[in-house]
Design a protein around this motif. Structure first.
Motif, PDB file in Angstrom:
ATOM      1  N   VAL A   1      88.421 -34.809  -5.038  1.00 28.13           N
ATOM      2  CA  VAL A   1      87.561 -36.019  -5.078  1.00 28.13           C
ATOM      3  C   VAL A   1      87.450 -36.458  -6.583  1.00 28.13           C
ATOM      4  CG1 VAL A   1      85.454 -36.737  -4.745  1.00 28.13           C
ATOM      5  CG2 VAL A   1      86.075 -35.075  -3.004  1.00 28.13           C
ATOM      6  N   ILE A   2      88.191 -37.640  -6.679  1.00 25.07           N
ATOM      7  CA  ILE A   2      88.070 -38.372  -8.118  1.00 25.07           C
ATOM      8  C   ILE A   2      86.767 -39.193  -8.532  1.00 25.07           C
ATOM      9  CG2 ILE A   2      89.374 -39.766  -9.539  1.00 25.07           C
ATOM     10  CD1 ILE A   2      90.765 -37.183  -9.086  1.00 25.07           C
ATOM     11  N   ALA A   3      86.679 -39.951  -7.548  1.00 27.37           N
ATOM     12  CA  ALA A   3      85.401 -40.802  -7.703  1.00 27.37           C
ATOM     13  C   ALA A   3      84.542 -41.183  -6.263  1.00 27.37           C
ATOM     14  CB  ALA A   3      85.818 -42.083  -8.405  1.00 27.37           C
ATOM     15  N   VAL A   4      83.392 -41.241  -6.539  1.00 28.76           N
ATOM     16  CA  VAL A   4      82.617 -41.715  -5.399  1.00 28.76           C
ATOM     17  C   VAL A   4      81.588 -42.631  -5.922  1.00 28.76           C
ATOM     18  CG1 VAL A   4      81.113 -41.151  -3.422  1.00 28.76           C
ATOM     19  CG2 VAL A   4      82.851 -39.750  -4.085  1.00 28.76           C
ATOM     20  N   SER A   5      81.750 -44.167  -5.433  1.00 25.77           N
ATOM     21  CA  SER A   5      81.061 -45.242  -5.990  1.00 25.77           C
ATOM     22  C   SER A   5      80.354 -45.929  -4.979  1.00 25.77           C
ATOM     23  CB  SER A   5      81.858 -46.090  -6.731  1.00 25.77           C
ATOM     24  OG  SER A   5      82.508 -45.231  -7.815  1.00 25.77           O
ATOM     25  N   PRO A   6      78.959 -46.091  -4.858  1.00 27.68           N
ATOM     26  CA  PRO A   6      78.606 -46.991  -4.027  1.00 27.68           C
ATOM     27  C   PRO A   6      78.654 -48.691  -4.217  1.00 27.68           C
ATOM     28  CG  PRO A   6      76.730 -46.143  -5.530  1.00 27.68           C
ATOM     29  CD  PRO A   6      78.173 -45.356  -5.781  1.00 27.68           C
ATOM     30  N   CYS A   7      78.839 -49.281  -3.403  1.00 20.47           N
ATOM     31  CA  CYS A   7      79.204 -50.783  -3.370  1.00 20.47           C
ATOM     32  C   CYS A   7      77.997 -51.378  -2.567  1.00 20.47           C
ATOM     33  CB  CYS A   7      80.631 -51.254  -2.614  1.00 20.47           C
ATOM     34  SG  CYS A   7      82.088 -50.219  -3.272  1.00 20.47           S
ATOM     35  N   SER A   8      78.060 -52.854  -2.570  1.00 20.90           N
ATOM     36  CA  SER A   8      76.888 -53.626  -1.978  1.00 20.90           C
ATOM     37  C   SER A   8      77.064 -53.428  -0.593  1.00 20.90           C
ATOM     38  CB  SER A   8      77.155 -54.949  -2.410  1.00 20.90           C
ATOM     39  OG  SER A   8      78.344 -55.590  -1.964  1.00 20.90           O
ATOM     40  N   HIS A   9      75.932 -53.719   0.148  1.00 21.64           N
ATOM     41  CA  HIS A   9      75.712 -53.712   1.494  1.00 21.64           C
ATOM     42  C   HIS A   9      76.251 -52.438   2.309  1.00 21.64           C
ATOM     43  CE1 HIS A   9      74.290 -57.892   1.850  1.00 21.64           C
ATOM     44  NE2 HIS A   9      74.926 -58.039   0.685  1.00 21.64           N
ATOM     45  N   ASP A  10      75.877 -51.374   1.552  1.00 21.19           N
ATOM     46  CA  ASP A  10      76.087 -49.935   2.355  1.00 21.19           C
ATOM     47  C   ASP A  10      77.714 -49.642   2.472  1.00 21.19           C
ATOM     48  OD1 ASP A  10      73.224 -49.513   2.650  1.00 21.19           O
ATOM     49  OD2 ASP A  10      73.420 -50.718   4.691  1.00 21.19           O
ATOM     50  N   PHE A  11      78.391 -50.314   1.530  1.00 25.93           N
ATOM     51  CA  PHE A  11      79.679 -49.562   1.555  1.00 25.93           C
ATOM     52  C   PHE A  11      79.997 -48.607   0.504  1.00 25.93           C
ATOM     53  CE2 PHE A  11      80.480 -53.178   4.093  1.00 25.93           C
ATOM     54  CZ  PHE A  11      81.891 -52.993   4.788  1.00 25.93           C
TER      55      PHE A  11
ATOM     56  N   VAL B  57      79.356 -30.697   5.665  1.00 28.52           N
ATOM     57  CA  VAL B  57      78.263 -31.276   5.788  1.00 28.52           C
ATOM     58  C   VAL B  57      77.099 -30.287   6.350  1.00 28.52           C
ATOM     59  CG1 VAL B  57      76.533 -33.048   6.482  1.00 28.52           C
ATOM     60  CG2 VAL B  57      78.808 -33.769   6.002  1.00 28.52           C
ATOM     61  N   ASN B  58      76.170 -29.742   5.435  1.00 28.97           N
ATOM     62  CA  ASN B  58      75.325 -28.762   6.063  1.00 28.97           C
ATOM     63  C   ASN B  58      75.910 -27.553   6.780  1.00 28.97           C
ATOM     64  OD1 ASN B  58      73.199 -30.553   5.263  1.00 28.97           O
ATOM     65  ND2 ASN B  58      73.087 -31.535   7.059  1.00 28.97           N
TER      66      ASN B  58
ATOM     67  N   GLY C  85      76.415 -41.251   6.597  1.00 32.43           N
ATOM     68  CA  GLY C  85      74.902 -41.243   6.053  1.00 32.43           C
ATOM     69  C   GLY C  85      74.747 -40.221   4.846  1.00 32.43           C
ATOM     70  N   GLN C  86      75.676 -39.142   5.122  1.00 32.17           N
ATOM     71  CA  GLN C  86      75.632 -38.062   4.000  1.00 32.17           C
ATOM     72  C   GLN C  86      76.768 -37.803   3.309  1.00 32.17           C
ATOM     73  OE1 GLN C  86      73.537 -34.478   6.131  1.00 32.17           O
ATOM     74  NE2 GLN C  86      74.248 -35.517   7.992  1.00 32.17           N
ATOM     75  N   LEU C  87      77.800 -39.028   3.350  1.00 27.94           N
ATOM     76  CA  LEU C  87      79.108 -38.534   2.822  1.00 27.94           C
ATOM     77  C   LEU C  87      78.944 -38.748   1.395  1.00 27.94           C
ATOM     78  CD1 LEU C  87      82.133 -38.264   3.218  1.00 27.94           C
ATOM     79  CD2 LEU C  87      82.108 -40.893   3.365  1.00 27.94           C
ATOM     80  N   GLN C  88      78.157 -39.436   0.814  1.00 30.72           N
ATOM     81  CA  GLN C  88      78.313 -39.562  -0.761  1.00 30.72           C
ATOM     82  C   GLN C  88      77.565 -38.380  -1.305  1.00 30.72           C
ATOM     83  OE1 GLN C  88      75.738 -43.118  -2.368  1.00 30.72           O
ATOM     84  NE2 GLN C  88      76.209 -42.297  -4.475  1.00 30.72           N
ATOM     85  N   GLN C  89      76.426 -37.923  -0.793  1.00 28.75           N
ATOM     86  CA  GLN C  89      76.183 -36.572  -1.421  1.00 28.75           C
ATOM     87  C   GLN C  89      77.135 -35.509  -1.156  1.00 28.75           C
ATOM     88  OE1 GLN C  89      72.454 -35.351   0.606  1.00 28.75           O
ATOM     89  NE2 GLN C  89      72.084 -33.931  -1.100  1.00 28.75           N
ATOM     90  N   ALA C  90      77.592 -35.402   0.122  1.00 32.08           N
ATOM     91  CA  ALA C  90      78.529 -34.309   0.231  1.00 32.08           C
ATOM     92  C   ALA C  90      79.766 -34.405  -0.688  1.00 32.08           C
ATOM     93  CB  ALA C  90      78.900 -34.393   1.845  1.00 32.08           C
ATOM     94  N   LEU C  91      80.226 -35.538  -0.931  1.00 31.92           N
ATOM     95  CA  LEU C  91      81.612 -35.427  -1.718  1.00 31.92           C
ATOM     96  C   LEU C  91      81.147 -35.425  -3.220  1.00 31.92           C
ATOM     97  CD1 LEU C  91      83.615 -38.389  -0.120  1.00 31.92           C
ATOM     98  CD2 LEU C  91      84.018 -36.083  -0.269  1.00 31.92           C
TER      99      LEU C  91
END
Length: 347
Positions: A43-53, A79-80, A117-123
């Motif tokens: 995992v190199i980068a995890v970046s939130p984008c606009s409108h829940d992307f 996940v969990n 819904g949990q992907l950003q935290q998991a990665l």
């Protein structure tokens, strides 16, 4: 030849899709992240984008081969304490992978989603995940004629990869019609840069209007091939238009179309010592989840095999192939299996 024979043995006698899948629990004792048929990816980068992307950049292991622009992969994360798998289209081109060793996913998330819904935290918590080989036949084929790409929402992802890869390989006009909610269009800077670099490419950022046909911006005089990705009803409108005017049409869908048998068909399913009632109006996986039975969900569209189980008796229809099973013992995937008779399963 030996591996093929070993996998056939596994299907017939061990009830696993492959021998590697059969020994997976043993391998995970020594290498917890190891998964049969999958590759490790950093995992190199995890970046939130606009409108829940969510933009996810991965570096696959050296064993992972490249992809064709427009193809998808299965992404598996923990996940969990559970390994969950979903299918996503690669939003970056093979040239980008060749130059950097990286791939990019652009994922629409939902706060209520078990996975996204949990992907950003998991990665963010795990340095590595697993990805499958690239699959799919939604690829560009129109180098010598005009083409129109019609994207709805997150359907922009395969279009980004195909445009990035193919604009330099053709002089034929290429047009993108990108439908999304107002101000929810993604990667507009990238699209603007492509339009400046390639005079034969243009794009329009559109919103859906119930009073305006989705197809009004398609120039029939050019007789273009149409590439479409988006929600089912959205794609059906574009497909009907293409068929009406005899245009070449290619599409990539987000899920599995579920043909129904009859609305009132009900069957009993014996699982271990318990018996449950299911209908023919939905796949077995969804109905078992609603009943809170101990089933495992993966991609949900018949790719990752995480939901497979042993059918001891009865007949199911595979909705990917539209083929009926035999009546005896057989491996089935719950997410693409529709009951056609009473069943006995071993979960």
């Amino acid at each position: 030849m030996f591996i093929k024979a070993l996998n056939q043995f596994s299907k017939l006698f061990l009830h696993h899709q492959s021998f590697a899948a059969y020994i997976e629990p043993i391998m995970q004792v020594f290498k917890p992240a190891w998964r049969a048929g999958f590759f490790s990816a950093k995992v190199i980068a995890v970046s939130p984008c606009s409108h829940d992307f969510l933009s996810v950049t991965l570096k696959p292991s050296k064993q992972w081969r490249s992809h064709i622009a427009g193809q998808h992969i299965s992404l598996t994360v923990e996940v969990n304490g559970r390994l969950l798998t979903r299918v996503f289209t690669l939003a970056s081109s093979p040239d980008y992978f060749k130059a950097t060793g990286l791939v990019r996913l652009l994922i629409k998330t939902s706060s209520l989603g078990q996975f996204t819904g949990q992907l950003q935290q998991a990665l963010s918590l795990q340095p590595r995940c697993n990805i499958s080989p690239a699959r799919g036949d939604f690829v560009f084929k129109s180098w010598h004629k005009p083409s129109v790409f019609v994207a709805g929402g997150s359907g922009i992802t395969p279009m980004l990869a195909m445009l990035e890869q193919q604009l330099g390989n053709t002089n034929s006009p290429m047009q993108l019609l990108y439908f999304a909610k107002a101000d929810a269009h993604q990667c507009t800077n990238e699209l603007t840069a492509l339009a400046k670099s390639f005079a034969h490419f243009s794009f329009s950022l559109l919103t859906r209007d119930a009073l305006t046909p989705l197809t009004q911006h398609i120039n029939l005089d050019a007789q273009p091939d149409i590439y479409c990705c988006g929600p089912g009803g959205f794609m059906q409108q574009i497909a009907d238009f293409a068929n009406q005017h005899r245009l070449g049409y290619f599409q990539e869908s987000f899920g599995l179309a579920l043909p129904k048998l009859t609305e009132d068909s009900q069957f009993s399913v014996k699982i271990n010592k318990d018996t449950h009632v299911v209908t023919s109006s939905d796949v077995l996986l969804s109905q078992f989840e609603a009943k809170k039975l101990p089933v495992q969900r993966g991609c949900g569209i018949g790719i990752c095999h995480q939901c497979q189980c042993i059918k001891k008796s009865g007949v199911v229809r595979n909705l990917k192939t539209n083929q009926l099973s035999d009546t005896g013992e057989q491996l089935i995937q719950l997410c693409v299996s529709q009951a056609v008779s009473d069943l006995e399963l071993q979960l």
